[in-house]
Design a protein around this motif. Structure first.
Motif, PDB file in Angstrom:
ATOM      1  N   UNK A 166     -20.920  -6.247   9.493  1.00 29.10           N
ATOM      2  CA  UNK A 166     -21.053  -7.094   8.298  1.00 29.10           C
ATOM      3  C   UNK A 166     -19.742  -7.805   8.004  1.00 29.10           C
ATOM      4  N   UNK A 167     -18.632  -7.100   8.168  1.00 30.04           N
ATOM      5  CA  UNK A 167     -17.319  -7.714   7.948  1.00 30.04           C
ATOM      6  C   UNK A 167     -17.051  -8.840   8.917  1.00 30.04           C
ATOM      7  N   UNK A 168     -17.467  -8.668  10.159  1.00 31.34           N
ATOM      8  CA  UNK A 168     -17.309  -9.729  11.150  1.00 31.34           C
ATOM      9  C   UNK A 168     -18.104 -10.966  10.743  1.00 31.34           C
ATOM     10  N   UNK A 169     -19.359 -10.772  10.344  1.00 26.02           N
ATOM     11  CA  UNK A 169     -20.187 -11.905   9.929  1.00 26.02           C
ATOM     12  C   UNK A 169     -19.640 -12.586   8.686  1.00 26.02           C
ATOM     13  N   UNK A 170     -19.242 -11.793   7.699  1.00 25.08           N
ATOM     14  CA  UNK A 170     -18.707 -12.362   6.460  1.00 25.08           C
ATOM     15  C   UNK A 170     -17.392 -13.092   6.720  1.00 25.08           C
ATOM     16  N   UNK A 171     -16.542 -12.505   7.543  1.00 20.02           N
ATOM     17  CA  UNK A 171     -15.269 -13.159   7.865  1.00 20.02           C
ATOM     18  C   UNK A 171     -15.467 -14.475   8.583  1.00 20.02           C
TER      19      UNK A 171
ATOM     20  N   UNK B  23     -21.558 -18.030  -0.082  1.00 13.28           N
ATOM     21  CA  UNK B  23     -22.654 -17.239  -0.658  1.00 13.28           C
ATOM     22  C   UNK B  23     -23.298 -16.330   0.390  1.00 13.28           C
ATOM     23  N   UNK B  24     -23.472 -16.843   1.590  1.00 14.72           N
ATOM     24  CA  UNK B  24     -24.038 -16.021   2.656  1.00 14.72           C
ATOM     25  C   UNK B  24     -23.098 -14.881   3.034  1.00 14.72           C
ATOM     26  N   UNK B  25     -21.800 -15.137   2.993  1.00  8.05           N
ATOM     27  CA  UNK B  25     -20.833 -14.082   3.308  1.00  8.05           C
ATOM     28  C   UNK B  25     -20.981 -12.914   2.338  1.00  8.05           C
ATOM     29  N   UNK B  26     -21.342 -13.213   1.116  1.00 10.73           N
ATOM     30  CA  UNK B  26     -21.527 -12.162   0.130  1.00 10.73           C
ATOM     31  C   UNK B  26     -22.837 -11.414   0.246  1.00 10.73           C
ATOM     32  N   UNK B  27     -23.744 -11.919   1.059  1.00  7.74           N
ATOM     33  CA  UNK B  27     -25.062 -11.269   1.196  1.00  7.74           C
ATOM     34  C   UNK B  27     -25.284 -10.706   2.591  1.00  7.74           C
TER      35      UNK B  27
ATOM     36  N   UNK C 198     -31.773 -10.683   6.442  1.00 11.64           N
ATOM     37  CA  UNK C 198     -32.091 -12.112   6.563  1.00 11.64           C
ATOM     38  C   UNK C 198     -30.836 -12.975   6.543  1.00 11.64           C
ATOM     39  N   UNK C 199     -29.712 -12.449   6.092  1.00 15.75           N
ATOM     40  CA  UNK C 199     -28.480 -13.242   6.019  1.00 15.75           C
ATOM     41  C   UNK C 199     -28.016 -13.670   7.410  1.00 15.75           C
ATOM     42  N   UNK C 200     -28.269 -12.852   8.417  1.00 19.49           N
ATOM     43  CA  UNK C 200     -27.882 -13.231   9.782  1.00 19.49           C
ATOM     44  C   UNK C 200     -28.701 -14.429  10.253  1.00 19.49           C
ATOM     45  N   UNK C 201     -29.993 -14.450   9.908  1.00 20.55           N
ATOM     46  CA  UNK C 201     -30.835 -15.592  10.275  1.00 20.55           C
ATOM     47  C   UNK C 201     -30.409 -16.838   9.490  1.00 20.55           C
TER      48      UNK C 201
END
Length: 143
Positions: A44-49, A89-93, A98-101
């Motif tokens: 999740x940290x990788x995606x948010x970053x 906003x997506x980084x926070x979710x 579904x945030x990855x999609x």
């Protein structure tokens, strides 16, 4: 309590490896461990970053595009800012599956913004590749 059977060192197994284990010493057929304490949180940290970095680059790219001769009008600037806000906003979710999609859709929208200026297409391609790598890391770590 019985001890696991240990094979001889000279048979291609590391010293102390249990019989029926893979070369890494893990039990055969057991779950593959990544070595991370909390793999889900790390991914999740990788995606948010990645998304936060993308938002920062988008906002900082507005002025250089205008200075280099890009005819970046008000609608294009609003689109870039809107994409940056969506990325934050997506980084926070990222806890939501579904945030990855949605992050993948965001990369497509950024490439589509390349119709407004070619440099946005270039940024879209770069960040789509980074996002594809993040998805690959997620798949490898989480399975």
């Amino acid at each position: 309590m019985s001890r696991p059977e240990r094979g001889p060192v000279g048979e291609g197994r590391p010293e102390g490896a249990t019989v029926g284990a893979d070369p890494g010493g893990r039990p055969a057929g057991g779950p593959r461990r990544s070595g991370l304490r909390n793999p889900e949180r790390a991914v999740r940290g990788l995606g948010a970053g990645t998304l936060v970095l993308e938002a920062l680059v988008l906002v900082l790219a507005i002025q250089p595009i205008r200075m280099v001769g890009g005819d970046l009008g008000g609608a294009a600037i609003a689109t870039v800012v809107g994409l940056a806000v969506a990325a934050v906003l997506l980084a926070g979710t990222m806890r939501r599956p579904w945030a990855w999609h949605a992050g993948t859709v965001l990369q497509g929208l950024l490439m589509l913004a390349g119709l407004l200026h070619w440099s946005l297409l270039a940024l879209g391609v770069v960040f789509a590749l980074v996002w594809a790598y993040a998805l690959h890391v997620r798949r490898v770590i989480l399975g």
